[in-house]
Design an enzyme around this catalytic site. Structure first.
Site, PDB file in Angstrom:
ATOM      1  N   ASP A 262     -14.154  -1.178  -4.284  1.00 15.90           N
ATOM      2  CA  ASP A 262     -12.849  -1.579  -3.773  1.00 15.90           C
ATOM      3  C   ASP A 262     -12.978  -2.602  -2.653  1.00 15.90           C
ATOM      4  OD1 ASP A 262     -11.350  -0.079  -5.473  1.00 15.90           O
ATOM      5  OD2 ASP A 262     -11.030   1.591  -4.093  1.00 15.90           O
ATOM      6  N   LYS A 284      -8.262  -3.882  -4.558  1.00 19.35           N
ATOM      7  CA  LYS A 284      -6.805  -4.030  -4.475  1.00 19.35           C
ATOM      8  C   LYS A 284      -6.420  -3.993  -3.010  1.00 19.35           C
ATOM      9  CE  LYS A 284      -6.026  -1.121  -8.564  1.00 19.35           C
ATOM     10  NZ  LYS A 284      -7.260  -0.346  -8.455  1.00 19.35           N
ATOM     11  N   MET A 397      -1.644   3.767   4.551  1.00 20.19           N
ATOM     12  CA  MET A 397      -1.009   2.542   4.034  1.00 20.19           C
ATOM     13  C   MET A 397       0.451   2.437   4.495  1.00 20.19           C
ATOM     14  SD  MET A 397      -2.602   2.819   0.184  1.00 20.19           S
ATOM     15  CE  MET A 397      -2.192   4.582   0.065  1.00 20.19           C
TER      16      MET A 397
END
Length: 487
Positions: A262, A284, A397
């Site tokens: 990642d 991502k 997030m």
């Protein structure tokens, strides 16, 4: 000033000692001493199948008595004499006194027995290295130049990389040797079988304690050594600090043929993989999906079907907002064996950095892992009531929607003065901590000086954290405060 170095000569590259392993099973090893030096050697010898005879000329110290009891050794409280060495494989002088240890070594040499005086290399016929025991596999490390501290550090590194179950794998291989030779007549194919046995799915199943699946995989290999389904590890890389990677994660990275990683996994962690492993970024970030989840699933299945050992390296823990569920479903559907290797999730790293008790008796008895968005991009998908009930809430997030989250919590009735902590780049060298209240959290998204990943903790336990180096959550230039009515 840089120290100048000169290339080693051919003679300097040669070892001063020749490493060997001494057979001791069923034989006597004699240790002469009454204190801590003798106890240390007894504890080491207890890892072998030797009969340990301890000669204690003086009153045995408690440490030695405990070691003798643990090892099942024979203890004789009497002066040492040469007859004690009859039939011995090795002898150790471990009194701590040079004269006594020299006498033991001299007696051993006279009897033709390899002899060692503890911490007196000039008297030794052999050295005892730092031992990594994975019976029947053993690794011994010694260094005659830079001392035992260096050997201990090397031992620690090998301990980390050699699983405890390595001995079980070696025993399984020994038991299969004749059967494999009978079934696979070609030497080339036997070499291929053993290469796959020790580095493929058989080893992976043994290392995670599932010997039944390992034996099923062995049958597959024996049936058709030309084919083997690969194996996938879904690995948590932790928050990014190399020393927070688990020992299992470090080991499987060394076994991988290909690593899919990642965007949030640092290059230093990716580089811990096997040197010749293929490394593919499938990262991502918010609003930037370089590879779709379906494509990632297809990559994992495709590589495993080629017989490759695959690591899917994810930041934090794979099972916490890491989409591991979708990848596991794809692997199950394709009948690909896999294992999840947990990692240190960001909430734990942030809590450790700030000495924050995520649960605390009388303050918070539950912990919620939440994300700032659901799969449709909606903010605060259903966990507001948990925060209102007193749970500590760790929001992943959530920086860009921090204002919306705070506004909805305020509107739902959570106190404006509820403590809030935000940690940027948790456990990294450039980590920063911000502290304030739920009211001040409304301004977090507007800050242009925060660019790294942020973990937000909301709850009364935040008041118990070490905030001595924390920065204000709200910028001084932004004095506007959002009230529940304004939300």
């Amino acid at each position: 000033m840089r120290a100048e170095t000169t290339p080693q000569s051919a003679q300097e590259r040669k070892l001063a000692v020749f490493p060997t392993f001494q057979k001791v099973a069923g034989r006597t090893v004699v240790v002469v001493g009454s204190g801590g030096e003798a106890a240390s050697k007894v504890r080491l010898l207890a890892q072998t199948q030797a009969h340990i005879l301890v000669i204690a000329p003086e009153e045995p110290e408690p440490d030695l008595l405990a070691a003798v009891d643990m090892a099942g050794a024979e203890l004789r409280h009497e002066p040492f004499h040469a007859d004690h060495l009859k039939g011995a494989a090795l002898v150790f002088g471990a009194s701590g006194e040079e004269g006594q240890d020299r006498a033991v070594v001299d007696a051993g040499r006279a009897a033709g027995i390899p002899s060692n005086a503890v911490d007196r290399p000039e008297l030794c016929d052999f050295y005892v290295g730092a031992l990594v025991n994975r019976a029947p596999v053993a690794v011994a490390i010694t260094s005659t130049g830079v001392g035992p501290v260096y050997a201990r550090h090397i031992r620690a590194a090998i301990e980390a990389m050699l699983p405890l179950e390595a001995g079980r794998l070696a025993t399984l291989a020994e038991n299969l040797r004749d059967a494999v030779a009978t079934v696979i007549s070609s030497g080339r194919l036997r070499r291929r079988f053993w290469a796959r046995f020790f580095s493929g799915s058989v080893a992976a199943h043994v290392f995670k304690g599932d010997e039944q699946k390992a034996r099923l995989q062995i049958q597959r290999l024996l049936h058709d050594v030309r084919k083997e389904t690969g194996y996938v590890w879904l690995v948590g890389a932790g928050p990014g600090a190399e020393d927070l990677l688990t020992l299992r994660a470090q080991r499987v990275l060394q076994e991988a043929d290909v690593i899919y990683y990642d965007a949030l996994v640092p290059e230093a962690v990716v580089s811990m993989g096997r040197r010749d492993a293929e490394r593919i970024s499938v990262g991502k970030r918010k609003g930037q999906h370089s590879v779709s989840q379906k494509d990632i699933n297809d990559h994992l299945v495709g590589a495993a079907r080629q017989g490759k050992r695959v690591v899917r390296l994810k930041a934090g823990d794979p099972l916490i907002f890491g989409r591991a569920g979708e990848e596991m479903a794809a692997l199950r559907e394709a009948e690909i064996d896999f294992e999840v290797v947990p990692g240190v999730t960001a909430a734990f790293a942030a809590a450790a950095s700030t000495q924050l008790p995520l649960t605390l008796r009388g303050v918070a008895s539950s912990l919620v892992f939440a994300t700032g968005h659901d799969q449709d991009g909606q903010t605060l998908p259903g966990w507001a009531q948990l925060a209102l009930s007193g749970s500590t809430t760790a929001v992943y997030m959530g920086r860009t929607v921090a204002g919306k989250i705070a506004a909805r919590l305020l509107a739902a009735g959570l106190k404006a003065e509820t403590p809030v902590l935000a940690v940027e780049n948790a456990a990294h060298p450039d980590e920063r901590v911000f502290a304030g209240t739920l009211r001040e959290m409304t301004q977090l998204a507007a800050r242009d000086d925060i660019s790294g990943p942020v973990l937000i903790v909301i709850g009364d336990v935040v008041a118990e954290a070490d905030l001595s180096t924390a920065l204000p959550l709200a910028q001084k230039t932004a004095d506007r405060l959002l009230t529940p009515a304004a939300a």
